[in-house]
Design a protein around this motif. Sequence first.
Motif, mmCIF file in Angstrom:
data_model
loop_
_atom_site.group_PDB
_atom_site.id
_atom_site.type_symbol
_atom_site.label_atom_id
_atom_site.label_comp_id
_atom_site.label_asym_id
_atom_site.label_seq_id
_atom_site.Cartn_x
_atom_site.Cartn_y
_atom_site.Cartn_z
ATOM 1 N N LEU A 17 0.791 -1.213 -0.034
ATOM 2 C CA LEU A 17 0.131 -0.037 -0.105
ATOM 3 C C LEU A 17 0.845 1.175 -0.067
ATOM 4 C CD1 LEU A 17 -2.868 1.361 0.537
ATOM 5 C CD2 LEU A 17 -2.516 1.161 2.911
ATOM 6 N N CYS A 18 0.555 2.313 -0.887
ATOM 7 C CA CYS A 18 0.953 3.718 -0.821
ATOM 8 C C CYS A 18 0.001 4.624 -1.041
ATOM 9 C CB CYS A 18 2.137 3.708 -1.910
ATOM 10 S SG CYS A 18 3.362 2.736 -2.003
ATOM 11 N N VAL A 19 -0.041 5.475 -0.152
ATOM 12 C CA VAL A 19 -1.170 6.621 0.090
ATOM 13 C C VAL A 19 -0.806 7.745 -0.395
ATOM 14 C CG1 VAL A 19 -2.742 7.503 1.638
ATOM 15 C CG2 VAL A 19 -2.010 5.279 2.121
ATOM 16 N N ALA A 20 -1.681 8.543 -1.228
ATOM 17 C CA ALA A 20 -1.159 9.838 -2.055
ATOM 18 C C ALA A 20 -2.468 10.721 -1.030
ATOM 19 C CB ALA A 20 -1.567 9.979 -3.191
ATOM 20 N N LYS A 21 -1.492 11.317 0.019
ATOM 21 C CA LYS A 21 -2.347 11.966 0.997
ATOM 22 C C LYS A 21 -3.159 13.487 0.432
ATOM 23 C CE LYS A 21 0.508 10.469 4.766
ATOM 24 N NZ LYS A 21 -0.387 9.747 5.862
ATOM 25 N N GLU A 22 -2.544 13.801 -0.640
ATOM 26 C CA GLU A 22 -3.114 14.972 -1.383
ATOM 27 C C GLU A 22 -4.395 14.611 -2.044
ATOM 28 O OE1 GLU A 22 0.260 13.513 -3.515
ATOM 29 O OE2 GLU A 22 0.126 14.386 -1.504
ATOM 30 N N GLU A 23 -4.382 13.516 -2.530
ATOM 31 C CA GLU A 23 -5.674 12.949 -3.086
ATOM 32 C C GLU A 23 -6.635 12.003 -2.408
ATOM 33 O OE1 GLU A 23 -4.736 10.797 -6.654
ATOM 34 O OE2 GLU A 23 -3.444 12.274 -7.407
ATOM 35 N N SER A 24 -6.103 11.437 -1.242
ATOM 36 C CA SER A 24 -6.802 10.516 -0.379
ATOM 37 C C SER A 24 -6.918 9.229 -1.120
ATOM 38 C CB SER A 24 -8.096 11.130 0.285
ATOM 39 O OG SER A 24 -7.648 12.223 1.250
ATOM 40 N N GLU A 25 -6.257 8.895 -2.065
ATOM 41 C CA GLU A 25 -6.149 7.851 -2.782
ATOM 42 C C GLU A 25 -4.976 6.678 -2.400
ATOM 43 O OE1 GLU A 25 -8.113 6.006 -4.682
ATOM 44 O OE2 GLU A 25 -9.506 7.940 -5.049
ATOM 45 N N ILE A 26 -5.620 5.513 -2.868
ATOM 46 C CA ILE A 26 -4.267 4.401 -2.506
ATOM 47 C C ILE A 26 -4.002 3.886 -3.899
ATOM 48 C CG2 ILE A 26 -5.240 3.845 -0.284
ATOM 49 C CD1 ILE A 26 -6.862 1.585 -1.334
ATOM 50 N N TYR A 27 -2.598 3.727 -3.803
ATOM 51 C CA TYR A 27 -2.152 2.966 -5.180
ATOM 52 C C TYR A 27 -0.996 1.889 -4.733
ATOM 53 C CZ TYR A 27 -3.286 7.359 -7.255
ATOM 54 O OH TYR A 27 -3.859 8.477 -7.512
ATOM 55 N N CYS A 28 -0.777 0.834 -5.551
ATOM 56 C CA CYS A 28 0.114 -0.033 -5.195
ATOM 57 C C CYS A 28 1.652 0.460 -5.585
ATOM 58 C CB CYS A 28 0.144 -1.521 -6.294
ATOM 59 S SG CYS A 28 0.495 -0.933 -7.996
ATOM 60 N N LYS A 29 2.760 -0.051 -4.995
ATOM 61 C CA LYS A 29 3.893 0.509 -4.973
ATOM 62 C C LYS A 29 4.503 1.055 -6.445
ATOM 63 C CE LYS A 29 5.883 -1.368 -0.661
ATOM 64 N NZ LYS A 29 6.765 -1.950 0.045
ATOM 65 N N ALA A 30 4.243 0.197 -7.484
ATOM 66 C CA ALA A 30 4.535 0.502 -8.745
ATOM 67 C C ALA A 30 4.096 1.517 -9.381
ATOM 68 C CB ALA A 30 4.321 -0.862 -9.760
ATOM 69 N N ASP A 31 2.654 1.774 -9.183
ATOM 70 C CA ASP A 31 1.998 2.685 -9.762
ATOM 71 C C ASP A 31 2.002 4.153 -8.835
ATOM 72 O OD1 ASP A 31 0.706 1.565 -11.997
ATOM 73 O OD2 ASP A 31 -0.945 0.853 -10.736
ATOM 74 N N TYR A 32 2.413 4.057 -7.716
ATOM 75 C CA TYR A 32 2.699 5.237 -6.951
ATOM 76 C C TYR A 32 4.051 5.749 -7.279
ATOM 77 C CZ TYR A 32 3.480 8.325 -2.845
ATOM 78 O OH TYR A 32 3.851 9.306 -2.176
ATOM 79 N N GLY A 33 4.838 4.881 -7.579
ATOM 80 C CA GLY A 33 6.283 5.391 -8.035
ATOM 81 C C GLY A 33 6.153 5.891 -9.570
ATOM 82 N N LYS A 34 5.402 5.443 -10.174
ATOM 83 C CA LYS A 34 5.244 6.007 -11.641
ATOM 84 C C LYS A 34 4.506 7.421 -11.646
ATOM 85 C CE LYS A 34 4.560 1.674 -14.036
ATOM 86 N NZ LYS A 34 3.329 0.594 -14.512
ATOM 87 N N LYS A 35 3.685 7.425 -10.566
ATOM 88 C CA LYS A 35 2.952 8.856 -10.535
ATOM 89 C C LYS A 35 3.532 9.884 -9.834
ATOM 90 C CE LYS A 35 -1.482 10.880 -9.765
ATOM 91 N NZ LYS A 35 -2.898 10.566 -10.142
ATOM 92 N N TYR A 36 4.153 9.542 -8.525
ATOM 93 C CA TYR A 36 5.021 10.543 -7.798
ATOM 94 C C TYR A 36 6.470 10.337 -7.620
ATOM 95 C CZ TYR A 36 0.137 11.142 -6.289
ATOM 96 O OH TYR A 36 -1.377 11.506 -6.247
ATOM 97 N N GLY A 37 6.772 9.472 -8.252
ATOM 98 C CA GLY A 37 8.253 9.312 -8.342
ATOM 99 C C GLY A 37 9.156 10.015 -8.974
ATOM 100 N N PRO A 38 10.534 10.227 -9.006
ATOM 101 C CA PRO A 38 11.444 11.245 -9.747
ATOM 102 C C PRO A 38 11.072 10.732 -11.151
ATOM 103 C CG PRO A 38 12.787 9.411 -8.694
ATOM 104 C CD PRO A 38 11.340 9.166 -8.274
ATOM 105 N N LYS A 39 11.196 12.191 -11.662
ATOM 106 C CA LYS A 39 10.837 12.395 -13.165
ATOM 107 C C LYS A 39 12.160 12.759 -13.988
ATOM 108 C CE LYS A 39 6.113 12.107 -12.893
ATOM 109 N NZ LYS A 39 6.112 11.136 -11.695
ATOM 110 N N GLY A 40 12.315 12.760 -15.173
ATOM 111 C CA GLY A 40 13.350 13.240 -16.022
ATOM 112 C C GLY A 40 14.117 12.202 -16.594
#
Length: 127
Positions: free
Chosen positions: A90-113
Amino acid sequence: PKGYEFGGRAGALNMDSGAHVGNKGTEMGTKPTTAGIGGALIPPEQGGCPRCGKRVYDAEKAIGCPNGLNYHKACFRCKTCGKSLDSTTLCVAKEESEIYCKADYGKKYGPKGFGFGQGAGALNMGQ
């Protein structure tokens, strides 16, 4: 006919849907998908599920829910891919109050570039 195990084996299974005699779909969904009777959504602050809007009773509550949020067991899935979650994935996006798996959380909120998320092929093993 009477007797022991009459029609009780796999050979007696019937895959007929019954459409030819007027039967309609008999599959019952187990996932809560819409709001309760009357369409009233219950906010998460009052014990409602953030995913479907229905009230979450203690018997239905998923184990490992983040603080202040209650999810049904069937709703406790990644928002992006729908993968079933538990407290370890479980990974929680507190600003959205949504839950993601670790892989999708990393894709959405992880480092970019450039250089991030390239995999092992992007590593430089030179001097």
